[in-house]
Scaffold this motif. Structure first.
Motif, mmCIF file in Angstrom:
data_model
loop_
_atom_site.group_PDB
_atom_site.id
_atom_site.type_symbol
_atom_site.label_atom_id
_atom_site.label_comp_id
_atom_site.label_asym_id
_atom_site.label_seq_id
_atom_site.Cartn_x
_atom_site.Cartn_y
_atom_site.Cartn_z
ATOM 1 N N VAL A 176 0.856 -1.194 0.000
ATOM 2 C CA VAL A 176 0.000 0.000 0.000
ATOM 3 C C VAL A 176 0.889 1.240 0.000
ATOM 4 C CG1 VAL A 176 -1.786 1.265 1.242
ATOM 5 C CG2 VAL A 176 -1.804 -1.236 1.245
ATOM 6 N N ARG A 177 0.698 2.084 -0.994
ATOM 7 C CA ARG A 177 1.497 3.300 -1.093
ATOM 8 C C ARG A 177 1.121 4.292 0.013
ATOM 9 N NH1 ARG A 177 4.122 3.534 -6.031
ATOM 10 N NH2 ARG A 177 3.355 2.107 -7.637
ATOM 11 N N ASP A 178 2.073 5.104 0.402
ATOM 12 C CA ASP A 178 1.872 6.095 1.456
ATOM 13 C C ASP A 178 1.108 7.289 0.891
ATOM 14 O OD1 ASP A 178 1.927 7.665 3.663
ATOM 15 O OD2 ASP A 178 4.109 7.911 3.735
ATOM 16 N N ILE A 179 -0.071 7.526 1.441
ATOM 17 C CA ILE A 179 -0.900 8.631 0.939
ATOM 18 C C ILE A 179 -0.282 9.987 1.265
ATOM 19 C CG2 ILE A 179 -2.342 8.822 3.008
ATOM 20 C CD1 ILE A 179 -4.724 9.325 1.129
ATOM 21 N N ASP A 180 0.546 10.046 2.304
ATOM 22 C CA ASP A 180 1.157 11.330 2.679
ATOM 23 C C ASP A 180 2.155 11.822 1.633
ATOM 24 O OD1 ASP A 180 -0.295 11.416 5.018
ATOM 25 O OD2 ASP A 180 1.229 10.359 6.196
ATOM 26 N N ALA A 181 2.542 10.964 0.701
ATOM 27 C CA ALA A 181 3.451 11.398 -0.355
ATOM 28 C C ALA A 181 2.754 12.299 -1.369
ATOM 29 C CB ALA A 181 4.046 10.181 -1.066
ATOM 30 N N LEU A 182 1.429 12.348 -1.325
ATOM 31 C CA LEU A 182 0.671 13.201 -2.250
ATOM 32 C C LEU A 182 0.545 14.612 -1.683
ATOM 33 C CD1 LEU A 182 -2.216 10.715 -3.182
ATOM 34 C CD2 LEU A 182 -0.106 11.172 -4.445
ATOM 35 N N ASP A 183 0.333 15.561 -2.577
ATOM 36 C CA ASP A 183 0.147 16.958 -2.174
ATOM 37 C C ASP A 183 -1.323 17.142 -1.808
ATOM 38 O OD1 ASP A 183 0.370 19.635 -1.706
ATOM 39 O OD2 ASP A 183 0.440 20.217 -3.826
ATOM 40 N N LEU A 184 -1.641 16.930 -0.527
ATOM 41 C CA LEU A 184 -3.027 16.956 -0.062
ATOM 42 C C LEU A 184 -3.275 18.188 0.810
ATOM 43 C CD1 LEU A 184 -3.311 13.177 0.917
ATOM 44 C CD2 LEU A 184 -4.038 14.272 -1.211
ATOM 45 N N PRO A 185 -4.513 18.698 0.816
ATOM 46 C CA PRO A 185 -4.824 19.864 1.644
ATOM 47 C C PRO A 185 -4.835 19.510 3.134
ATOM 48 C CG PRO A 185 -6.817 19.027 0.634
ATOM 49 C CD PRO A 185 -5.683 18.247 0.033
ATOM 50 N N GLY A 186 -4.613 20.501 3.978
ATOM 51 C CA GLY A 186 -4.641 20.308 5.418
ATOM 52 C C GLY A 186 -6.065 20.293 5.950
ATOM 53 N N ASP A 187 -6.211 20.489 7.255
ATOM 54 C CA ASP A 187 -7.547 20.462 7.867
ATOM 55 C C ASP A 187 -8.321 21.720 7.506
ATOM 56 O OD1 ASP A 187 -6.458 22.454 9.449
ATOM 57 O OD2 ASP A 187 -6.110 21.129 11.158
ATOM 58 N N ALA A 188 -9.520 21.809 8.042
ATOM 59 C CA ALA A 188 -10.425 22.907 7.670
ATOM 60 C C ALA A 188 -9.828 24.272 7.962
ATOM 61 C CB ALA A 188 -11.758 22.739 8.409
ATOM 62 N N ALA A 189 -9.166 24.393 9.107
ATOM 63 C CA ALA A 189 -8.601 25.696 9.470
ATOM 64 C C ALA A 189 -7.455 26.077 8.538
ATOM 65 C CB ALA A 189 -8.126 25.653 10.918
ATOM 66 N N GLU A 190 -6.638 25.104 8.174
ATOM 67 C CA GLU A 190 -5.470 25.410 7.330
ATOM 68 C C GLU A 190 -5.880 25.867 5.936
ATOM 69 O OE1 GLU A 190 -2.824 22.115 7.211
ATOM 70 O OE2 GLU A 190 -2.436 22.126 9.371
ATOM 71 N N VAL A 191 -6.968 25.319 5.419
ATOM 72 C CA VAL A 191 -7.381 25.706 4.064
ATOM 73 C C VAL A 191 -8.401 26.836 4.087
ATOM 74 C CG1 VAL A 191 -6.907 23.421 3.137
ATOM 75 C CG2 VAL A 191 -9.197 23.938 3.999
ATOM 76 N N GLY A 192 -8.794 27.289 5.285
ATOM 77 C CA GLY A 192 -9.679 28.436 5.388
ATOM 78 C C GLY A 192 -11.141 28.143 5.167
ATOM 79 N N LEU A 193 -11.611 26.936 5.526
ATOM 80 C CA LEU A 193 -13.034 26.622 5.399
ATOM 81 C C LEU A 193 -13.811 27.295 6.526
ATOM 82 C CD1 LEU A 193 -13.072 22.835 4.413
ATOM 83 C CD2 LEU A 193 -13.947 24.756 3.062
ATOM 84 N N ALA A 194 -14.862 28.040 6.162
ATOM 85 C CA ALA A 194 -15.703 28.710 7.160
ATOM 86 C C ALA A 194 -16.736 27.726 7.695
ATOM 87 C CB ALA A 194 -16.384 29.927 6.539
ATOM 88 N N GLU A 195 -17.219 27.965 8.912
ATOM 89 C CA GLU A 195 -18.212 27.100 9.527
ATOM 90 C C GLU A 195 -19.493 27.066 8.703
ATOM 91 O OE1 GLU A 195 -19.866 24.390 12.042
ATOM 92 O OE2 GLU A 195 -17.783 25.072 11.937
ATOM 93 N N ARG A 196 -19.889 28.182 8.129
ATOM 94 C CA ARG A 196 -21.104 28.228 7.304
ATOM 95 C C ARG A 196 -20.970 27.324 6.093
ATOM 96 N NH1 ARG A 196 -23.000 31.440 3.081
ATOM 97 N NH2 ARG A 196 -25.292 31.740 3.079
ATOM 98 N N GLU A 197 -19.771 27.290 5.488
ATOM 99 C CA GLU A 197 -19.541 26.420 4.335
ATOM 100 C C GLU A 197 -19.636 24.943 4.724
ATOM 101 O OE1 GLU A 197 -16.529 29.115 1.597
ATOM 102 O OE2 GLU A 197 -15.740 28.082 3.364
ATOM 103 N N LEU A 198 -19.115 24.633 5.897
ATOM 104 C CA LEU A 198 -19.185 23.257 6.370
ATOM 105 C C LEU A 198 -20.640 22.852 6.630
ATOM 106 C CD1 LEU A 198 -16.136 23.208 8.813
ATOM 107 C CD2 LEU A 198 -16.324 22.007 6.630
ATOM 108 N N GLN A 199 -21.416 23.708 7.229
ATOM 109 C CA GLN A 199 -22.817 23.399 7.515
ATOM 110 C C GLN A 199 -23.618 23.217 6.233
ATOM 111 O OE1 GLN A 199 -24.250 26.535 10.055
ATOM 112 N NE2 GLN A 199 -23.122 25.805 11.872
ATOM 113 N N MET A 200 -23.364 24.041 5.237
ATOM 114 C CA MET A 200 -24.066 23.902 3.959
ATOM 115 C C MET A 200 -23.683 22.581 3.287
ATOM 116 S SD MET A 200 -23.819 27.793 2.473
ATOM 117 C CE MET A 200 -24.565 27.330 0.927
ATOM 118 N N GLY A 201 -22.403 22.215 3.393
ATOM 119 C CA GLY A 201 -21.978 20.936 2.827
ATOM 120 C C GLY A 201 -22.655 19.764 3.526
ATOM 121 N N GLU A 202 -22.771 19.828 4.857
ATOM 122 C CA GLU A 202 -23.453 18.774 5.600
ATOM 123 C C GLU A 202 -24.923 18.675 5.201
ATOM 124 O OE1 GLU A 202 -22.880 19.554 9.702
ATOM 125 O OE2 GLU A 202 -20.720 19.127 9.682
ATOM 126 N N GLN A 203 -25.584 19.794 5.017
ATOM 127 C CA GLN A 203 -26.985 19.787 4.610
ATOM 128 C C GLN A 203 -27.158 19.134 3.235
ATOM 129 O OE1 GLN A 203 -28.383 23.829 4.814
ATOM 130 N NE2 GLN A 203 -28.302 23.919 7.051
#
Length: 336
Positions: free
Chosen positions: A174-201
């Motif tokens: 199994v290849r290591d997924i961390d070798a890919l250029d992946l985005p960080g968590d919500a805070a690091e990429v600047g996701l707002a709480e409203r955007e997260l709630q709309m996505g959940e809906q």
């Protein structure tokens, strides 16, 4: 859903602690896409693959082809059939559970191929015990199994009224997924709480029960329809097809008293996860010497043929003796 599993491809037992569960293993999936083969468009004859030396272009016979592993550019280490055979794992007909792990902790990328396992003989109760314990604890049995001369990491999980053995990939496959250029968590990429709630809906609005029958392999259906239309129109090329052989299954095992084995397993493990059962002790040498191996079918046929030849020779010899004894008596009768 696909058709139900039929012939067992493997027979053996699931083992944990001192508990032995005789089971048979059945393929849980099937490939339904039409099998496309290479044929001669003019004659319908099957097209084969030619074995030849790419450096000289000369054809090679089967005995002239070896298996090699490239260790440097253009340099190979060759392995003989005997060397490869010696490295093959020993088949024990056993899925020996070495640990129980939380099933949700096994990443999906490790799953390779699933097999249904069914109880054999009188193993219904102990089979149900393992299924219910795994379901109640949310655990899966992790061990190893040899199928078709290849060792696999195996995960035993409950599935409805049955158990499924998932053959897993080894960790270094199994290849290591961390070798890919992946985005960080919500805070690091600047996701707002409203955007997260709309996505959940949005996700909740499209949520429904698991209904795999709603989805179909559209490519397969279109190809099958095209094949049938050509068949109906008589657009068929005559050609021979080779029959496919099914793998043979091996023998199983007997059931041992469940309650006593569970008690002994818990005592031996001190309440921890049971250790794998030890291998059975080898038979005494005297018993081995006393046992007379059965001859192979070909040897039995040769032995029977030899017996018939000896009997015919004895009969002919007896007849010669009788004729020899009869000649003097006939001579004396004529003299009198």
């Amino acid at each position: 859903m696909a058709t139900a599993p039929s012939r067992a491809i493997w027979k053996g037992a699931i083992s944990f602690g001192l508990v032995h569960i005789p089971v048979s293993m059945h393929t849980a999936t099937q490939d339904l896409r039409p099998k496309m083969r290479m044929i001669d468009a003019a004659t319908g004859g099957a097209v084969g693959y030619r074995k030849y030396d790419k450096s000289t272009g000369e054809d090679l016979q089967a005995g002239e082809v070896a298996k090699g592993v490239e260790v440097d550019s253009g340099r190979y280490v060759t392995l003989s059939k005997d060397e490869i055979r010696e490295a093959l794992p020993r088949s024990t007909q056993l899925i020996e559970i070495e640990a129980f792990v939380p099933v949700h902790e096994v990443p999906s990328v490790f799953y390779n191929k699933p097999y249904y396992v069914a109880p054999q003989g009188r193993a219904q109760k102990v089979y149900a015990l393992l299924r219910e314990v795994l379901r109640r604890t949310g655990k899966a049995g992790l061990g190893r199994v040899v199928v078709s001369s290849r060792q696999h990491l195996a995960l035993v999980v409950p599935c409805g009224r049955g158990l499924v053995v998932n053959l897993l990939r080894w960790s270094d496959e199994v290849r290591d997924i961390d070798a890919l250029d992946l985005p960080g968590d919500a805070a690091e990429v600047g996701l707002a709480e409203r955007e997260l709630q709309m996505g959940e809906q949005l996700v909740l609005g499209l949520t429904e029960a698991w209904q795999p029958d709603r989805f179909h392999d559209e490519f397969r259906e279109k190809v099958e329809a095209l094949i049938e239309a050509k068949r109906q129109a008589g657009d068929i090329t005559q050609g021979a097809q080779a029959a496919e052989e099914m793998p043979q299954a091996s023998g199983g095992a007997e059931v041992i008293d469940l309650t006593e084995l569970l008690r002994k397993s818990l005592q031996g493990a001190g309440g921890a996860a049971p250790k794998p059962a030890p291998a059975p002790a080898p038979a005494p040498r005297a018993a081995k010497k006393a046992a007379t191996p059965k001859p192979a079918p070909a040897a039995r046929r040769r032995g029977a043929a030899n017996d018939e030849q000896r009997a015919a020779a004895a009969a002919a010899k007896g007849a010669d003796k009788a004729r020899a004894a009869a000649k003097p008596a006939a001579a004396r009768k004529r003299a009198s």
